[in-house]
Scaffold this active site. Structure first.
Site, PDB file in Angstrom:
ATOM      1  N   SER A   1      -3.374   8.761  -3.927  1.00 38.13           N
ATOM      2  CA  SER A   1      -2.684   7.481  -3.845  1.00 38.13           C
ATOM      3  C   SER A   1      -2.366   6.986  -5.243  1.00 38.13           C
ATOM      4  CB  SER A   1      -3.582   6.466  -3.134  1.00 38.13           C
ATOM      5  OG  SER A   1      -3.146   5.142  -3.377  1.00 38.13           O
TER       6      SER A   1
ATOM      7  N   HIS B   1       1.052  10.641  -2.913  1.00 34.10           N
ATOM      8  CA  HIS B   1       1.099   9.743  -1.756  1.00 34.10           C
ATOM      9  C   HIS B   1       1.524   8.362  -2.246  1.00 34.10           C
ATOM     10  CE1 HIS B   1      -0.296   8.370   2.284  1.00 34.10           C
ATOM     11  NE2 HIS B   1      -0.607   7.262   1.631  1.00 34.10           N
TER      12      HIS B   1
ATOM     13  N   ASP C   1       2.142   4.679  -1.652  1.00 41.70           N
ATOM     14  CA  ASP C   1       1.786   3.579  -0.756  1.00 41.70           C
ATOM     15  C   ASP C   1       2.877   2.514  -0.848  1.00 41.70           C
ATOM     16  OD1 ASP C   1      -1.175   4.160   0.072  1.00 41.70           O
ATOM     17  OD2 ASP C   1      -1.082   4.555  -2.085  1.00 41.70           O
TER      18      ASP C   1
ATOM     19  N   MET D   1       4.319  -0.844   0.388  1.00 43.15           N
ATOM     20  CA  MET D   1       3.886  -2.063   1.052  1.00 43.15           C
ATOM     21  C   MET D   1       4.942  -3.145   0.877  1.00 43.15           C
ATOM     22  SD  MET D   1      -0.095  -2.137  -0.145  1.00 43.15           S
ATOM     23  CE  MET D   1      -1.125  -0.668  -0.092  1.00 43.15           C
TER      24      MET D   1
ATOM     25  N   HIS E   1       4.271   6.559   2.467  1.00 43.46           N
ATOM     26  CA  HIS E   1       3.517   5.921   3.544  1.00 43.46           C
ATOM     27  C   HIS E   1       4.052   4.505   3.690  1.00 43.46           C
ATOM     28  CE1 HIS E   1      -0.712   4.432   5.011  1.00 43.46           C
ATOM     29  NE2 HIS E   1       0.242   4.257   5.909  1.00 43.46           N
TER      30      HIS E   1
ATOM     31  N   MET F   1       4.068   1.202   4.897  1.00 43.79           N
ATOM     32  CA  MET F   1       3.318   0.091   5.488  1.00 43.79           C
ATOM     33  C   MET F   1       4.239  -1.122   5.490  1.00 43.79           C
ATOM     34  SD  MET F   1      -0.361   0.872   3.689  1.00 43.79           S
ATOM     35  CE  MET F   1       0.302   1.874   2.345  1.00 43.79           C
TER      36      MET F   1
ATOM     37  N   MET G   1      -5.906   6.386   9.630  1.00 36.97           N
ATOM     38  CA  MET G   1      -6.398   5.465   8.611  1.00 36.97           C
ATOM     39  C   MET G   1      -7.901   5.295   8.748  1.00 36.97           C
ATOM     40  SD  MET G   1      -3.863   4.541   6.692  1.00 36.97           S
ATOM     41  CE  MET G   1      -4.734   3.240   5.799  1.00 36.97           C
TER      42      MET G   1
ATOM     43  N   GLY H   1      -3.518  -1.697   3.266  1.00 35.72           N
ATOM     44  CA  GLY H   1      -3.089  -2.822   2.455  1.00 35.72           C
ATOM     45  C   GLY H   1      -3.785  -2.987   1.129  1.00 35.72           C
TER      46      GLY H   1
ATOM     47  N   GLY I   1      -9.591   0.840  -2.627  1.00 31.52           N
ATOM     48  CA  GLY I   1     -10.995   0.597  -2.918  1.00 31.52           C
ATOM     49  C   GLY I   1     -11.847   0.123  -1.761  1.00 31.52           C
TER      50      GLY I   1
ATOM     51  N   ASP J   1      -6.890   8.648   5.153  1.00 31.60           N
ATOM     52  CA  ASP J   1      -6.572   7.780   4.018  1.00 31.60           C
ATOM     53  C   ASP J   1      -7.487   6.566   4.058  1.00 31.60           C
ATOM     54  OD1 ASP J   1      -5.492   6.161   2.068  1.00 31.60           O
ATOM     55  OD2 ASP J   1      -3.522   5.946   3.018  1.00 31.60           O
TER      56      ASP J   1
ATOM     57  N   GLY K   1     -11.059   5.273   1.428  1.00 29.98           N
ATOM     58  CA  GLY K   1     -12.460   5.527   1.120  1.00 29.98           C
ATOM     59  C   GLY K   1     -12.820   6.986   0.995  1.00 29.98           C
TER      60      GLY K   1
END
Length: 223
Positions: free
Chosen positions: A10, A35, A37, A39, A68, A70, A139, A144, A147, A175, A177
């Site tokens: 990510s 990847h 992200d 948003m 991805h 979102m 997921m 969103g 961490g 995706d 953790g």
């Protein structure tokens, strides 16, 4: 045949003032794809990068990009990220009014269609579109934010998705953790593509060590 383990970092923990350099460093560390992200500040609270940013970095790297999305309107944005150089487009089942049509359009535009499932979304959401899919993302956090803590209960969903995809040419991605303490369990459940952010960027021994360590742990768990 077992599907290959792929590491897909990510970009969220990257230094956005040096994003091109950060992506190049990831490629040099041996990752398999980037990847992105994406948003929109509506489907999830944060805003990240638009297609122009992705397009500006595409010529610098030789590895694949995946977007991805979102976002609340994946039908509007998917073509823009394909044009920007993303070879896989992930849309959220929860955001698509006509999921089959959305995936078919992505395929028609030359990209690999993929579906992301939020933690609360049952795996049966993919049951009528499996023939279109090249990847399913389970997921393992709520989307969103980077961490977050890995939700181990999602491993049973990965198992179910793997059962549903038996006989289909489709990867399973996780995706959220994903790090040295969680990747083996996700891999043993059936995932073969791993999005990792914080664990990669915070490894005191560097990106190459982090990438190799995650890959080894996943491969051992899948064998």
């Amino acid at each position: 045949m077992s599907r290959p383990v792929l590491i897909a970092p990510s970009i969220l923990p990257a230094d956005f003032s040096r994003l091109g350099e950060e992506c190049l460093a990831l490629q040099e560390a041996g990752v398999d794809r980037i990847h992105w992200d994406i948003m929109d500040g509506v489907f999830v609270p944060n805003l990240t990068v638009g297609p122009d940013v992705v397009a500006s970095i595409r010529p610098l790297l030789s590895i694949d990009f995946e977007a991805h999305l979102m976002v609340v309107d994946p039908d509007l944005l998917a073509p823009l990220y394909i044009e920007a150089g993303c070879s896989t487009i992930l849309v959220h089942a929860e955001a698509c009014t006509h999921l089959h049509k959305t995936l078919a359009t992505i395929k028609d535009l030359g990209a690999t269609p993929a579906v992301a499932l939020n933690p609360h979304t049952p795996p049966e959401a993919i049951s009528q579109v499996r023939d279109l899919l090249g990847l399913v993302l389970v997921m393992t956090v709520n989307p969103g934010f980077g961490g977050q803590t890995y939700i181990s209960e999602m491993e049973s969903k990965v198992v179910r998705v793997a059962e549903m995809l038996e006989g289909y040419d489709c990867d399973i991605e996780v995706d959220g953790g994903i790090g040295p303490s969680t990747i083996a369990a996700a891999a043993a459940a059936g995932a073969n593509v791993f999005v990792s952010g914080s664990a990669l960027f915070r490894d005191p021994e560097g990106l190459a060590h982090a990438t190799g360590d995650l890959r080894q742990r996943a491969e051992e768990a899948r064998n």
